[in-house]
Design a protein around this motif. Structure first.
Motif: not given
Lengths: 299, 530
Positions: A57-58, A245-246
């Motif tokens: 998720i970065l 999401p994410p």
């Protein structure tokens, strides 16, 4: 998740039976390939935290839609490129494998468990119980599976757990039917009568005598069912009703990337290929299991 | 039918080829079919584009700007209290004719009164014709605003309002206020076919309708007796082409001269084409994230400011808007009058944001929802993707955001009911007045039940200013008030202003003097071909 699987499919078969099954199974090359792929995916999913180069998720604001390393503009920093908001594709695919496999296994475990209980009850008690259970299953079967799943998720609200429940309900009837048919066949056999005569009670008769002998068709159906479960979960994700999401989920990744089909093939193609490979591997494995376990196909 | 279509398909290129010698024909690759030719019941730009060529309005927007200029009214007087508008109408304005209708008189006050009453009074026989839902008229609050509309003489109309309304003239310049012929309407009513008024239109505008075939083509001819002088082009064709890539292919091949809404993915190729220029202008719109100021923790201005500083706006523009958006600072777009240039945007500074959060009593952040609409909007190409970027940014300062979405109708309903904590939405202005943004979206009236003020932000000092600005008619004074309102807006931060999306219009080089409309409309009067 894997614990549930072992609870649902654990069969107390004598060792010879396993060896015999394996000897049939290993002759089927496709099935072995399927097994190897699945083993590899399970390994990747289990060690996702260790092997993924980035957090899934970065976001990276300086690397939107970077292509894979072998293409012009790509770099080894992001081996399979990045998506529209700069997340590493490889890491997302790895974490997606974990999620998709977990969903597949959990859904199958849940529906096998419930399906077997319902099927066993229906086949053992017959009469009104059977009619009620089987007619409800018939009703579920009349509805298109994905549509039904969408309705269920729409009622429960989107999310991984709800999607999982929805797909489980949709897949339930096949297990109930198989379990019931097997139970009815077994109930007519002499060993059951013998057990009854020697005073074995209801629950014990069901679980210790009948169930193990119905396990083979259930295992085959379950293996094939995992692929359906993964596919349905991905479809729900694609429609925005599955993983939110994410979270990295293949179906959701595919849906989010549709608009890039012509501009950035990797964000669309890679999750699609992953779904394809996984589903194919489970289907191959399931085929091999059927060949190995179905007495009618045994030589 | 198909034979006829084939013939038509063959005829257009032939006609185009002949264009330079005989008549000038401009082809516009429009994106869809108009619903009908009565703007009063339309809501889509597609329909407005098709019928605004045919009709004129009491007043007009100057092409390419938001300035109100005389239309069918040559001049007007406004009473000092701002309640009575007296319009002096143009003499000798001719009506277009068609197969059903040969006008016997020039345009006069009766037509104006008919056009207003058709949308205003249920007793009007035309109120329910085509549709009784006069969306724009209702949404502008005209039902309550109008007190009376009177004919003083054949060329003077007096409109009396219940309350002063500074944007009233702008409201009348919008497409929905197109003027239809009362004589034609009466004739069609007598013949028992009132709907023909809206299907085979006759207006006083620069172009008259020649042919309309749904999903295929709309053809117009310049109206020689147009009051503003005949258009420079002789024929105008809308070639209806729903697919953006096909529109681009047609433009590239010269099959059309102007196309709306290019596919962002095609833009690089379009910009490289030597025969095409891409006109661009910041649109009259705003995409924003509203904080619900009635819910914790967003009732605290420090939290709102902190979140403003925690989100990286540049990344959103780069990733989602690409070259089609500019970062928004104020709630009104920079092309609008009274835009305050002095205001500085909140900087992207996660460290400062964290400090501010700690001051507000949330050192470890908090949990919130983050609503993203499920559809693409003119002001926001992909709300979900923006939400994901915001989610990642907010995680950096410890705020855990959960992205939520609903079906579009449901989404707006729930958002207006004040259900979300933070919600993305946007707005496209349609009369060019700052009131249309600042009062409609941020005033106290709209903060009440189910109003359009999604931040539910009712801040007295701000509201006083925008309400006052509504009743003043001096533009310089209004500008001052609105500039002040924007300062308060930024201090109080009820929104995170995301972006103004840029309007992009690929136009072939031979087109002369095509101007982008701030409202995203397409006006072809005044356009010429080389």
């Amino acid at each position: 998740m894997t614990q549930i699987l072992s609870a649902g499919t654990d069969i107390e078969a004598p060792p010879q039976a396993f060896a015999e099954t394996w000897s049939y199974f290993k002759e089927n090359r496709g099935a072995v390939i399927g097994l190897v792929i699945i083993a590899a995916l399970v390994l990747v999913g289990a060690t996702a935290d260790l092997i993924a180069p980035y957090s899934p998720i970065l976001t990276n604001n300086s690397a939107f839609l970077k292509p894979p390393f072998w293409q012009a503009g790509g770099s080894l920093a992001h081996v399979l490129g990045t998506d529209a908001i700069g997340r590493d594709m490889l890491s997302r695919l790895i974490f997606g494998a974990r999620l998709s496999l977990s969903i597949g296994v959990a859904v199958t475990a849940l529906s096998v468990l419930c399906g077997t209980i319902l099927g066993l009850t229906a086949g053992y008690f017959r009469g009104v119980t059977e009619i009620v259970i089987m007619r409800v299953m018939d009703i579920i079967l009349t509805l298109p599976s994905l549509l039904l799943a969408i309705v269920i998720v729409a009622i429960l609200g989107p999310g991984v757990v709800n999607a999982l429940l929805a797909v489980s309900i949709v897949l339930l009837p096949s297990y109930v039917r198989i379990a019931r048919a097997a139970v009815i066949t077994e109930m007519a056999k002499d060993y059951v009568t013998a057990a009854k005569v020697s005073g074995v009670g209801g629950i014990r008769l069901m679980i210790n005598e009948v169930l193990p002998n119905c396990a083979a068709p259930l295992i085959v159906q379950a293996t094939l069912g995992i692929s359906t479960a993964i596919l349905d979960a991905a479809a729900l994700g694609f429609l925005g009703l599955g993983a939110q999401p994410p979270t990295a989920e293949w179906g959701t990744m595919l849906a989010d990337a549709r608009e890039f089909v012509l501009r950035a093939w990797w964000v669309v193609t890679l999750p699609g290929i992953m779904i394809l490979i996984t589903v194919l591997a489970f289907n191959l494995l399931g085929d091999g299991m059927r060949d190995a376990l179905d007495p009618k196909l045994k030589r | 039918m198909s034979k006829y279509r084939l013939l038509l398909a063959a005829a257009i290129p032939a006609m185009l080829a002949a264009a330079p010698v005989s008549a000038k024909t401009l082809v516009f690759c429009s994106e869809g079919s108009p619903e009908n030719f009565y703007p009063g019941v339309n809501t889509t730009g597609t329909s407005f584009d098709a019928n605004s060529q045919i009709y004129s309005r009491i007043v007009d927007f100057e092409r390419g700007t938001t300035k109100v200029v005389p239309g069918l009214a040559e001049k007007w007087d406004i009473s000092p209290d701002g309640l009575v508008y007296t319009f002096h109408l143009r003499h000798g304005v001719k009506w277009q004719s068609n197969a059903n209708f040969k006008p016997t008189r020039d345009f006069n006050a009766d037509d104006i009164i008919f056009a207003i009453e058709r949308q205003w009074k249920e007793s009007n026989p035309y109120f329910k014709v085509t549709s009784s839902n006069h969306s724009y008229f209702n949404d502008m609050g005209m039902m309550k605003l109008l007190k009376s509309v009177d004919k003083v003489d054949d060329y003077t109309v007096k409109v009396t309002l219940n309350t002063p309304e500074a944007p009233f003239l702008s409201d009348l310049a919008m497409e929905y206020a197109g003027i239809q012929s009362k004589e034609y309407a009466d004739a069609m009513l007598k013949a028992g076919t009132p709907e023909k008024l809206d299907q085979e239109p006759a207006g006083t505008g620069p172009f008259m309708l020649v042919q309309y075939q749904k999903d295929a083509i709309v053809r117009y001819k310049a109206f020689p007796e147009f009051w503003g002088g005949k258009a420079k082009i002789d024929d105008l064709v809308f070639a209806i082409t729903p697919d953006a890539s096909v529109r681009w292919a047609k433009l590239q091949k010269g099959e059309c001269h102007v196309m709306p809404y290019p596919n962002p993915a095609d833009l690089d190729a379009i910009r490289k084409d030597a025969n095409v220029q891409v006109l661009e202008q910041p649109g009259l719109n705003i995409g924003y994230l509203a904080y619900n100021t009635t819910k914790k923790p967003f009732d605290d201005v420090r939290v709102r400011k902190a979140v403003n500083m925690a989100i990286n706006k540049k990344a959103i523009i780069d990733a989602v808007y690409l070259s089609t958006g500019v970062a928004a600072i104020n709630p009104i777009p920079p092309t609008m009058w009274s835009y305050n240039n002095q205001i500085k945007d909140d900087p992207y500074d996660p460290a400062a944001a964290k400090k501010l959060l700690a001051e507000a009593g949330y050192p470890n952040g908090f949990e919130t929802d983050l609503w993203a609409m499920p559809v693409q909007r003119p002001y926001n190409p992909n709300a979900k993707r923006i939400a994901e970027l915001m989610q990642a940014d907010l995680a950096q300062v410890g705020i855990k955001a959960e992205i939520k979405s609903f079906e579009w109708g449901e989404y707006r309903k729930r958002a207006q009911a004040g259900e979300p904590q933070t919600v993305q939405l946007g707005w496209t202005g349609d009369n060019g007045d700052p009131d249309n943004f600042l009062h409609t979206l941020l005033g106290c009236a709209a903060a009440q039940n189910n109003g359009g003020n999604l931040a539910k932000w009712c801040y007295k000092p701000f509201d006083d200013i925008v309400v006052k600005a509504k009743s003043v008619s001096d533009q310089a004074e209004r500008t001052k008030l609105y500039e002040q309102a924007q300062v308060i807006f930024k201090e109080q931060a009820p929104w995170f202003t995301i972006a103004h999306s840029v309007q992009l219009k690929p136009v072939r080089k031979e087109v002369v003097d095509f101007k982008l409309s701030p409202f995203g409309r397409h006006t072809f009067y005044g356009v010429d071909l080389k």
